[in-house]
Design a protein around this motif. Structure first.
Motif, mmCIF file in Angstrom:
data_model
loop_
_atom_site.group_PDB
_atom_site.id
_atom_site.type_symbol
_atom_site.label_atom_id
_atom_site.label_comp_id
_atom_site.label_asym_id
_atom_site.label_seq_id
_atom_site.Cartn_x
_atom_site.Cartn_y
_atom_site.Cartn_z
ATOM 1 N N LEU A 184 1.115 -1.180 0.269
ATOM 2 C CA LEU A 184 -0.082 -0.285 0.040
ATOM 3 C C LEU A 184 0.943 1.531 -0.269
ATOM 4 O O LEU A 184 1.557 0.948 1.277
ATOM 5 C CB LEU A 184 -1.087 -0.095 1.075
ATOM 6 C CG LEU A 184 -1.493 -1.323 0.991
ATOM 7 C CD1 LEU A 184 -2.616 -1.208 2.711
ATOM 8 C CD2 LEU A 184 -2.779 -0.978 -0.090
ATOM 9 N N THR A 185 0.395 1.932 -0.634
ATOM 10 C CA THR A 185 1.555 3.491 -1.409
ATOM 11 C C THR A 185 0.832 4.395 -0.849
ATOM 12 O O THR A 185 -0.932 4.489 -1.941
ATOM 13 C CB THR A 185 2.419 3.338 -2.478
ATOM 14 O OG1 THR A 185 1.600 3.458 -3.859
ATOM 15 C CG2 THR A 185 3.184 2.154 -3.063
ATOM 16 N N LYS A 186 0.737 5.701 -1.003
ATOM 17 C CA LYS A 186 0.055 6.684 -0.651
ATOM 18 C C LYS A 186 -0.943 7.101 -2.437
ATOM 19 O O LYS A 186 -1.584 7.550 -2.291
ATOM 20 C CB LYS A 186 0.723 8.214 -0.481
ATOM 21 C CG LYS A 186 1.797 8.609 0.644
ATOM 22 C CD LYS A 186 2.225 9.753 0.385
ATOM 23 C CE LYS A 186 2.573 9.931 2.033
ATOM 24 N NZ LYS A 186 3.120 10.990 2.361
ATOM 25 N N GLU A 187 0.007 6.384 -3.697
ATOM 26 C CA GLU A 187 0.054 6.593 -5.221
ATOM 27 C C GLU A 187 -0.936 5.600 -5.106
ATOM 28 O O GLU A 187 -1.360 5.115 -6.249
ATOM 29 C CB GLU A 187 0.988 6.053 -5.867
ATOM 30 C CG GLU A 187 1.842 7.926 -5.885
ATOM 31 C CD GLU A 187 2.387 7.992 -4.476
ATOM 32 O OE1 GLU A 187 2.783 7.237 -4.006
ATOM 33 O OE2 GLU A 187 3.099 8.772 -4.303
ATOM 34 N N GLY A 188 -1.400 4.716 -4.050
ATOM 35 C CA GLY A 188 -1.958 3.259 -4.466
ATOM 36 C C GLY A 188 -1.446 2.223 -4.430
ATOM 37 O O GLY A 188 -0.166 2.091 -4.021
ATOM 38 N N GLN A 189 -2.133 1.332 -4.922
ATOM 39 C CA GLN A 189 -1.549 -0.799 -4.379
ATOM 40 C C GLN A 189 -0.552 -1.024 -5.657
ATOM 41 O O GLN A 189 -0.414 -0.074 -6.403
ATOM 42 C CB GLN A 189 -2.188 -1.124 -4.296
ATOM 43 C CG GLN A 189 -3.702 -1.505 -3.037
ATOM 44 C CD GLN A 189 -4.512 -2.415 -3.556
ATOM 45 O OE1 GLN A 189 -4.853 -3.459 -4.352
ATOM 46 N NE2 GLN A 189 -5.583 -2.405 -2.821
ATOM 47 N N LEU A 190 -0.200 -1.028 -5.284
ATOM 48 C CA LEU A 190 1.618 -1.828 -6.184
ATOM 49 C C LEU A 190 2.281 -2.918 -5.675
ATOM 50 O O LEU A 190 2.002 -3.656 -4.583
ATOM 51 C CB LEU A 190 2.780 -0.662 -5.871
ATOM 52 C CG LEU A 190 4.387 -1.214 -5.708
ATOM 53 C CD1 LEU A 190 4.425 -0.743 -7.442
ATOM 54 C CD2 LEU A 190 5.754 -0.771 -5.158
ATOM 55 N N ASN A 191 2.079 -3.522 -6.720
ATOM 56 C CA ASN A 191 2.200 -5.741 -6.734
ATOM 57 C C ASN A 191 3.647 -5.800 -6.930
ATOM 58 O O ASN A 191 3.785 -5.302 -7.794
ATOM 59 C CB ASN A 191 1.522 -5.834 -8.244
ATOM 60 C CG ASN A 191 1.384 -7.093 -8.252
ATOM 61 O OD1 ASN A 191 2.477 -7.863 -7.882
ATOM 62 N ND2 ASN A 191 0.963 -7.885 -9.052
ATOM 63 N N ALA A 192 4.669 -6.045 -6.035
ATOM 64 C CA ALA A 192 4.994 -5.888 -5.801
ATOM 65 C C ALA A 192 6.338 -7.370 -6.619
ATOM 66 O O ALA A 192 6.868 -8.109 -6.630
ATOM 67 C CB ALA A 192 6.608 -5.894 -4.734
ATOM 68 N N LYS A 193 4.999 -8.426 -6.635
ATOM 69 C CA LYS A 193 5.324 -9.666 -7.116
ATOM 70 C C LYS A 193 5.414 -9.477 -8.965
ATOM 71 O O LYS A 193 5.851 -10.685 -9.623
ATOM 72 C CB LYS A 193 4.419 -10.683 -7.243
ATOM 73 C CG LYS A 193 4.814 -10.778 -5.575
ATOM 74 C CD LYS A 193 4.521 -12.468 -4.906
ATOM 75 C CE LYS A 193 3.805 -13.009 -3.477
ATOM 76 N NZ LYS A 193 3.722 -13.921 -3.046
ATOM 77 N N SER A 194 4.962 -8.426 -9.472
ATOM 78 C CA SER A 194 4.690 -8.379 -10.987
ATOM 79 C C SER A 194 6.565 -8.413 -11.443
ATOM 80 O O SER A 194 6.442 -8.383 -12.539
ATOM 81 C CB SER A 194 3.932 -6.987 -11.450
ATOM 82 O OG SER A 194 4.933 -5.631 -10.962
ATOM 83 N N GLY A 195 7.371 -8.701 -11.065
ATOM 84 C CA GLY A 195 8.647 -8.002 -11.624
ATOM 85 C C GLY A 195 9.073 -7.007 -12.125
ATOM 86 O O GLY A 195 10.171 -6.473 -12.215
ATOM 87 N N LYS A 196 8.385 -5.720 -12.149
ATOM 88 C CA LYS A 196 8.271 -4.751 -12.541
ATOM 89 C C LYS A 196 9.152 -3.644 -11.504
ATOM 90 O O LYS A 196 10.317 -2.678 -12.120
ATOM 91 C CB LYS A 196 7.398 -4.040 -12.330
ATOM 92 C CG LYS A 196 6.332 -4.718 -13.990
ATOM 93 C CD LYS A 196 5.180 -3.451 -13.129
ATOM 94 C CE LYS A 196 4.244 -4.055 -14.530
ATOM 95 N NZ LYS A 196 2.634 -2.666 -14.867
ATOM 96 N N HIS A 197 9.729 -4.173 -10.433
ATOM 97 C CA HIS A 197 10.786 -3.005 -9.472
ATOM 98 C C HIS A 197 11.783 -3.785 -8.746
ATOM 99 O O HIS A 197 12.032 -4.062 -7.572
ATOM 100 C CB HIS A 197 9.196 -2.868 -8.091
ATOM 101 C CG HIS A 197 8.183 -2.795 -9.022
ATOM 102 N ND1 HIS A 197 8.023 -0.612 -9.056
ATOM 103 C CD2 HIS A 197 6.643 -2.977 -9.438
ATOM 104 C CE1 HIS A 197 6.457 -0.826 -9.835
ATOM 105 N NE2 HIS A 197 6.237 -2.075 -9.441
ATOM 106 N N ASP A 198 12.058 -5.046 -9.629
ATOM 107 C CA ASP A 198 13.352 -5.843 -9.013
ATOM 108 C C ASP A 198 14.560 -5.052 -9.573
ATOM 109 O O ASP A 198 14.727 -4.239 -10.133
ATOM 110 C CB ASP A 198 13.527 -7.121 -10.215
ATOM 111 C CG ASP A 198 12.727 -8.160 -9.683
ATOM 112 O OD1 ASP A 198 11.973 -8.170 -8.551
ATOM 113 O OD2 ASP A 198 11.993 -9.055 -10.320
#
Length: 67
Positions: free
Chosen positions: A53-67
């Motif tokens: 949960l972030t100020k900008e909304g939900q973030l899917n950390a398992k999507s691989g975009k944030h590695d």
């Protein structure tokens, strides 16, 4: 479902605690009705599925975009 409070409850002297809300909208609704503290499994459930949960909304950390 959000609990309903009348004006006498709004003028209480003790903190009001809400158990078991299920989403972000419930948190915002509870704050606007005067709830002081919260307890929920919602953040833990999200974490187990890799969602943050972030100020900008939900973030899917398992999507691989944030590695």
């Amino acid at each position: 479902m959000m609990p309903m409070f009348d004006e006498t409850e709004q003028q209480r002297t003790k903190p009001c605690h809400l158990l078991g809300f299920a989403d972000e909208q419930s948190i915002l609704g509870a704050i606007s009705t005067g709830i002081d503290t919260f307890d929920s499994c919602y953040p833990t459930r999200l974490r187990c599925h890799g969602t943050l949960l972030t100020k900008e909304g939900q973030l899917n950390a398992k999507s691989g975009k944030h590695d």
